[in-house]
Write a protein that holds these residues in place. Sequence first.
Motif, short mmCIF file in Angstrom:
data_model
loop_
_atom_site.label_atom_id
_atom_site.label_comp_id
_atom_site.label_asym_id
_atom_site.label_seq_id
_atom_site.Cartn_x
_atom_site.Cartn_y
_atom_site.Cartn_z
N GLY A 69 55.07 -19.96 37.56
CA GLY A 69 54.53 -19.65 38.89
C GLY A 69 53.91 -18.27 38.95
N ALA A 70 54.65 -17.28 38.38
CA ALA A 70 54.13 -15.91 38.39
C ALA A 70 52.84 -15.81 37.59
CB ALA A 70 55.19 -14.96 37.82
N ALA A 71 52.82 -16.52 36.43
CA ALA A 71 51.62 -16.47 35.59
C ALA A 71 50.43 -17.12 36.31
CB ALA A 71 51.89 -17.17 34.25
N VAL A 72 50.68 -18.27 36.94
CA VAL A 72 49.60 -18.96 37.67
C VAL A 72 49.07 -18.09 38.80
CG1 VAL A 72 49.06 -20.92 39.16
CG2 VAL A 72 50.35 -21.27 37.04
N ALA A 73 49.98 -17.46 39.56
CA ALA A 73 49.56 -16.60 40.66
C ALA A 73 48.73 -15.42 40.15
CB ALA A 73 50.77 -16.10 41.43
N ALA A 74 49.20 -14.80 39.07
CA ALA A 74 48.48 -13.64 38.52
C ALA A 74 47.09 -14.04 38.01
CB ALA A 74 49.30 -13.01 37.39
N ILE A 75 47.04 -15.19 37.28
CA ILE A 75 45.74 -15.64 36.75
C ILE A 75 44.80 -16.00 37.88
CG2 ILE A 75 44.61 -17.45 35.40
CD1 ILE A 75 46.01 -15.37 33.72
N ALA A 76 45.33 -16.60 38.95
CA ALA A 76 44.49 -16.97 40.09
C ALA A 76 43.87 -15.73 40.74
CB ALA A 76 45.31 -17.75 41.11
N VAL A 77 44.71 -14.69 40.91
CA VAL A 77 44.18 -13.44 41.49
C VAL A 77 43.13 -12.83 40.58
CG1 VAL A 77 44.77 -11.08 42.14
CG2 VAL A 77 46.28 -12.96 42.80
N LEU A 78 43.44 -12.82 39.27
CA LEU A 78 42.48 -12.26 38.31
C LEU A 78 41.17 -13.05 38.31
CD1 LEU A 78 44.70 -11.40 35.20
CD2 LEU A 78 43.67 -9.81 36.82
N TRP A 79 41.28 -14.38 38.37
CA TRP A 79 40.07 -15.22 38.37
C TRP A 79 39.21 -14.97 39.60
CZ3 TRP A 79 37.08 -17.77 35.32
CH2 TRP A 79 36.16 -18.68 35.83
N ALA A 80 39.86 -14.81 40.76
CA ALA A 80 39.10 -14.55 41.99
C ALA A 80 38.36 -13.21 41.89
CB ALA A 80 40.04 -14.54 43.20
#
Length: 388
Positions: A210-221
Amino acid sequence: MGFWKRLFKGAREQKDYEQGWESTVGSSDSVDFSDSEQRRQYVADCLEQAADAAKEIKLLGGEYSLVTGYLTDIEEIEALPEEEREVLNGIARRMAALSHERERYHGKKNRMKDSDYYRLRKQEEEVQEGIEKLKECEHYGELIRQDMQRLDREHSAYSYRRGELETVLNNLRGMAVIFLAALAACVVMLLVLQFGLKMNTQVGYIISVGAAVAAIAVLWAKYTDAEQEKRRVERAVNRLILLQNKVKIRYVNNSNLREYLCMKYNTKGAAELEKLWRLYSKEKEERKEYAEAEAKLDYYQKQLQARMSNYHITDPDRWVNQPNALLDKREMVEIRHELILRRQALRKQIDYNNGLAEATRKEIMDIVKRYPSYAAEIMEMVDRYEDV
């Protein structure tokens, strides 16, 4: 319209020019020709450059013909038979003598150099127009310099912003690698705990993923936003380059015109020429008081004009105010030298604009060859400019 037909008629013998006009034609390397807006804008800019060049050539052509006519008059005068030239010189001597009397009469009151007075008298019908042209050139030159400075500042700002965005993108890519590496390390550690120590690590998996997905999502945005802004900045930089090229062309033409006018009127600027013109106008009124000498001088001037009208002189009026040139070979040589310099200056400007127009034509035809699918559209734009 004839200029455009000649320009796009096809292959023809080329001439090398040394004015450096190649650097003012925009480069198509940074243009995406699959983008209709960029394609049309680039072709329109090229055609506008060619149109500006055509306008300059037309304006300079009349002055060039006039200067050439003056040089032809000198050749005709020097080729006159000895008997005819002696008659002409006799009239010129009387005119020169009367001019000397008038100079002596007004010598007591002179407030300007005789050289300035007679130079302005030769150009009397052109000086006021020259003053206005010089003022326009100086004002327009200042506006162009301001535009160039503004465009340079904008270019620097966009280039700096592009560098910042590249740094941001690199940082975001690095952070993504770090997050993925951290996720892999957590998974490995959880596997060790699960299978080595028989611990329940289901919650750990959920939290890590979950933490990895959230971090990657923020980075992708953030990465997407930075990438889009970078593309906008690059388009703005390309547009600024085209604008800078157009401004450079106008600056070159304006500088050449101002340089030519200063040489033509032997002045440093409009203010100096206007001051001399005011002094000249005042002295001209004072010299009219010498009525008898003026009347005689006018009589001989008409004789000289009538005599020259019998020869192949294109503009007899020009020689009415400079009889000394007919008597003194040195002065005639100076006049010829001045006219040659003026013609060379005009030729330089005409060659510059011819070169610019030819380079623009080659650029457009090169685009047509490289992108045949857009050839009809591009040639349609060319045809519209021909009809303007």
